[in-house]
Enzyme design. Structure first.
Site, PDB file in Angstrom:
ATOM      1  N   TYR A 309       0.793  -1.195  -0.001  1.00 37.47           N
ATOM      2  CA  TYR A 309      -0.108  -0.013   0.072  1.00 37.47           C
ATOM      3  C   TYR A 309       0.948   1.046  -0.097  1.00 37.47           C
ATOM      4  O   TYR A 309       1.724   1.510   0.880  1.00 37.47           O
ATOM      5  CB  TYR A 309      -1.164  -0.123   1.350  1.00 37.47           C
ATOM      6  CG  TYR A 309      -2.022   0.776   1.230  1.00 37.47           C
ATOM      7  CD1 TYR A 309      -2.152   1.999   0.455  1.00 37.47           C
ATOM      8  CD2 TYR A 309      -2.819   0.771   2.414  1.00 37.47           C
ATOM      9  CE1 TYR A 309      -3.310   2.958   0.555  1.00 37.47           C
ATOM     10  CE2 TYR A 309      -4.216   1.635   2.218  1.00 37.47           C
ATOM     11  CZ  TYR A 309      -4.104   2.713   1.455  1.00 37.47           C
ATOM     12  OH  TYR A 309      -5.168   3.510   1.643  1.00 37.47           O
ATOM     13  N   CYS A 310       0.534   2.181  -0.839  1.00 41.92           N
ATOM     14  CA  CYS A 310       1.106   3.350  -1.051  1.00 41.92           C
ATOM     15  C   CYS A 310       2.872   3.197  -0.911  1.00 41.92           C
ATOM     16  O   CYS A 310       3.351   2.529  -1.883  1.00 41.92           O
ATOM     17  CB  CYS A 310       0.858   4.301  -0.048  1.00 41.92           C
ATOM     18  SG  CYS A 310       1.453   6.089  -0.008  1.00 41.92           S
ATOM     19  N   VAL A 311       3.721   3.697  -0.259  1.00 45.59           N
ATOM     20  CA  VAL A 311       4.927   3.684  -0.319  1.00 45.59           C
ATOM     21  C   VAL A 311       5.527   2.252  -0.131  1.00 45.59           C
ATOM     22  O   VAL A 311       6.661   1.802  -0.527  1.00 45.59           O
ATOM     23  CB  VAL A 311       5.828   4.521   0.792  1.00 45.59           C
ATOM     24  CG1 VAL A 311       5.413   4.249   2.178  1.00 45.59           C
ATOM     25  CG2 VAL A 311       7.292   4.462   0.885  1.00 45.59           C
ATOM     26  N   GLY A 313       3.824  -0.344  -1.290  1.00 38.22           N
ATOM     27  CA  GLY A 313       4.041  -0.810  -2.732  1.00 38.22           C
ATOM     28  C   GLY A 313       5.093  -0.343  -3.465  1.00 38.22           C
ATOM     29  O   GLY A 313       5.763  -1.099  -4.469  1.00 38.22           O
ATOM     30  N   PHE A 338      -1.759  -1.439  -4.188  1.00 40.58           N
ATOM     31  CA  PHE A 338      -2.869  -0.316  -3.345  1.00 40.58           C
ATOM     32  C   PHE A 338      -2.246   1.230  -3.719  1.00 40.58           C
ATOM     33  O   PHE A 338      -1.337   1.555  -2.932  1.00 40.58           O
ATOM     34  CB  PHE A 338      -3.469  -0.221  -2.132  1.00 40.58           C
ATOM     35  CG  PHE A 338      -3.971  -1.644  -1.772  1.00 40.58           C
ATOM     36  CD1 PHE A 338      -4.569  -2.710  -2.948  1.00 40.58           C
ATOM     37  CD2 PHE A 338      -4.496  -1.883  -0.396  1.00 40.58           C
ATOM     38  CE1 PHE A 338      -5.255  -3.382  -2.493  1.00 40.58           C
ATOM     39  CE2 PHE A 338      -5.073  -3.261  -0.308  1.00 40.58           C
ATOM     40  CZ  PHE A 338      -5.477  -3.995  -1.253  1.00 40.58           C
TER      41      PHE A 338
END
Length: 576
Positions: A309-311, A313, A338
């Site tokens: 998710y985000c960073v 990811g 994500f």
């Protein structure tokens, strides 16, 4: 007296006064812009009459607005024919802003000034596009700050509340403001409404692994059988992991467990003085790869599925490249992203905060080896200042409202500290220099990173209204990974676009199985589906989950070959 205070008996003098005040503000800004140009001529500046034209246009529109209010029966009378964006502005939702002539005039005058100021920035010639975006962002922040809804004397709701409470609301607001100043953070929700492990982060499980960097939580199965391939979720270490385990009805973790998956979540440690040297190598090698190997060994499986998710990811893409380079790509059966970026060429407003001056400032804040989480929280709030700053200034400080319980905002305020060196490297290497998508430009764990070597099947989710990881930027991942890939565009933004359980029946998502070279082309041929994208993801990951196995033995937290460190949500999530 109350009728006069709230605009019941406005006079021509009132309208003249507010016209002068608002007009003078615009004129001051125009004059300041002229002086700035004279002091520091811009390359390509060739039309000094532009400010004069802008001023003339402003005064022409002002006179039209004034005429409409003096003669409401004229064509295009007060409040008629205004842009849809103005009509739906939440700051002016209360009927008083339209029903009371003085406040309707103030509202429309504010919109007139705001629009002209921003048009003036857009029309500035001879300025580097990045510099213009920085100017526009700063100008918009100023315009939002100067909204009449933010001031007691020009907000009809505040004036009415003062009369109703005989000023008690201002005392309550002052108390709220002093409290926020003492803790250095804006309060957005009732801090006492939520308790970890009880009504948030409450999905049953145990901590089965702990390192100086993270705790690994294994969740108890709720189905008699589970998919053989387990799922590891890597949340961003910029925030607490339980964004994916909020109240039970919103919890992605609980939903995934109930879908028959063996679910593990990494809970990152909030940085302290011992973590000043933590960098990319640690989050990839000692974080994500270590968790992958730990789960494989615990459940005696060859591969796992992963979510970043985000960073996290972004780091996951690098992790997959490292594993591919080592010939270990088979350790990961599928990867889900994500709202994650790997190509930061067009990474949105956050990139406006990254230049040499900003980096030097951030480095100066790392006196103890870590960056105080309140700094990042303030930065993210600033990206949506109208919703995440000024609405609370109005409600908390001017109206003196009680804080409403909201689990998502509770999580948002539960900040984490970041390793100082990692944060600077992250901003410099990715946001400023965009090294991750240049093969061999970055080395992680001693391995040159080449994202084109990643052939792991991937599910890439983006949020249509994401202001942190814009969908155009997330889409670029489809150009860099080489394996089979499914791209899904979800309604809403960085958080609500992800945390959207099926039972809520909110938003929508778009899919397009065809070959598309751009996000715009994807949208043209996309199919819209109402509701949550979670079931679409569950159907996709089923192809990489293997056969079902009994949910016993090591599939139950605490019954494997590793000792446990207590119940979920663990201890790291509680550290401040």
């Amino acid at each position: 007296m109350q009728g006069e205070a709230t605009g019941g008996t406005q006079t021509l003098a009132d309208l003249q006064h507010w016209t002068w005040v608002l007009g003078r503000a615009q004129q001051m800004l125009l004059e300041n812009g002229i002086h700035t140009m004279e002091a520091a001529p811009l390359s390509g500046w060739s039309d000094p009459s532009a400010f004069a034209r802008a001023s003339a246009d402003f005064w022409t529109d002002t006179m039209k607005l004034w005429q409409r209010f003096l003669d409401p029966d004229s064509e295009g009378g007060a409040g008629e024919g205004e842009p849809a964006e103005h009509a739906r502005d939440k700051r002016f939702r209360a009927p008083q802003w339209r029903q009371e002539p003085l406040f309707d005039f103030i509202r429309q005058s504010y919109f007139l000034i705001a629009d002209h100021i921003l048009k003036g920035v857009d029309a500035l010639p001879g300025i580097d596009p990045r510099q213009k975006e920085q100017i526009r962002f700063a100008t918009k922040s100023f315009v939002d700050a100067m909204s009449p809804s933010n001031f007691a004397a020009t907000n009809p709701l505040v004036i009415e509340r003062i009369m109703e409470t005989r000023g008690e609301n201002l005392l309550k607001g002052l108390q709220n403001m002093l409290s926020d100043m003492s803790k250095g953070q804006l309060t957005q929700t009732d801090a006492n409404a939520f308790t970890l492990g009880e009504n948030i982060a409450a999905t049953p499980g145990k901590v089965v692994h702990r390192t100086p960097l993270y705790e690994l939580i294994h969740y108890a199965p709720t189905t008699p059988t589970v998919a053989k391939t387990p799922l590891i979720i890597f949340p961003p270490w910029i925030n607490r992991y339980y964004i994916l385990d909020l109240s039970p009805e919103k919890s992605f973790v609980k939903w995934a467990v109930d879908q028959g998956l063996s679910v593990f979540v990494v809970s990152w440690k909030s940085a302290d003085a011992t973590m000043g040297g933590i960098g990319w190598d640690d989050y990839v090698e000692k974080g994500q790869i270590d968790a992958i190997d730990t789960v494989r060994n615990l459940l005696k499986v060859d591969s796992v599925s992963v979510i970043g998710y985000c960073v996290a990811g972004t780091a996951l893409a690098a992790t997959l490249a490292v594993l591919a380079a080592r010939g270990e790509a088979a350790k990961v059966a599928s990867a889900t992203f994500f709202t994650a970026q790997v190509d930061f060429a067009h990474s949105g407003d956050l990139s406006l905060f990254v230049d040499d001056e900003q980096l030097a400032m951030i480095e100066s804040l790392n006196t103890d080896g870590y960056l105080d989480g309140r700094f990042m929280a303030a930065t993210f709030n600033l990206l949506r200042g109208r919703d995440l700053i000024w609405s609370y200034v109005t409600n908390n400080y001017l109206l003196g409202e009680e804080y409403a319980p909201f689990d998502l905002l509770h999580w948002n305020a539960d900040v984490t500290n970041l390793p100082g060196q990692w944060h600077v490297d992250y901003l410099r290497d990715l946001y400023r220099d965009n090294l991750l998508v240049r093969p061999g430009a970055m080395r992680i764990a001693g391995v040159p990173i080449d994202l084109s070597s990643v052939k792991t099947p991937a599910y890439v989710q983006a949020g249509r209204e994401d202001h942190i990881a814009p969908p155009e930027s997330v889409w670029k991942m489809t150009h860099h990974l080489s394996g089979p890939l499914r791209f899904v565009l979800a309604g809403s933004g960085h958080i609500a676009g992800v945390v959207n359980p099926p039972d809520a029946q909110k938003y929508q998502f778009w899919t397009n199985p065809g070959e598309t070279g751009s996000l715009e082309a994807f949208k043209v041929g996309a199919k819209e589906t109402k509701g949550s994208w979670w079931p679409d993801w569950r159907a996709w990951i089923a192809a990489y989950s293997g056969e079902d196995v009994k949910a016993n033995g090591a599939r139950v937290p605490g019954r494997g070959n590793r000792k446990t460190y207590g119940d979920a949500p663990g201890s790291y999530v509680r550290q401040r």
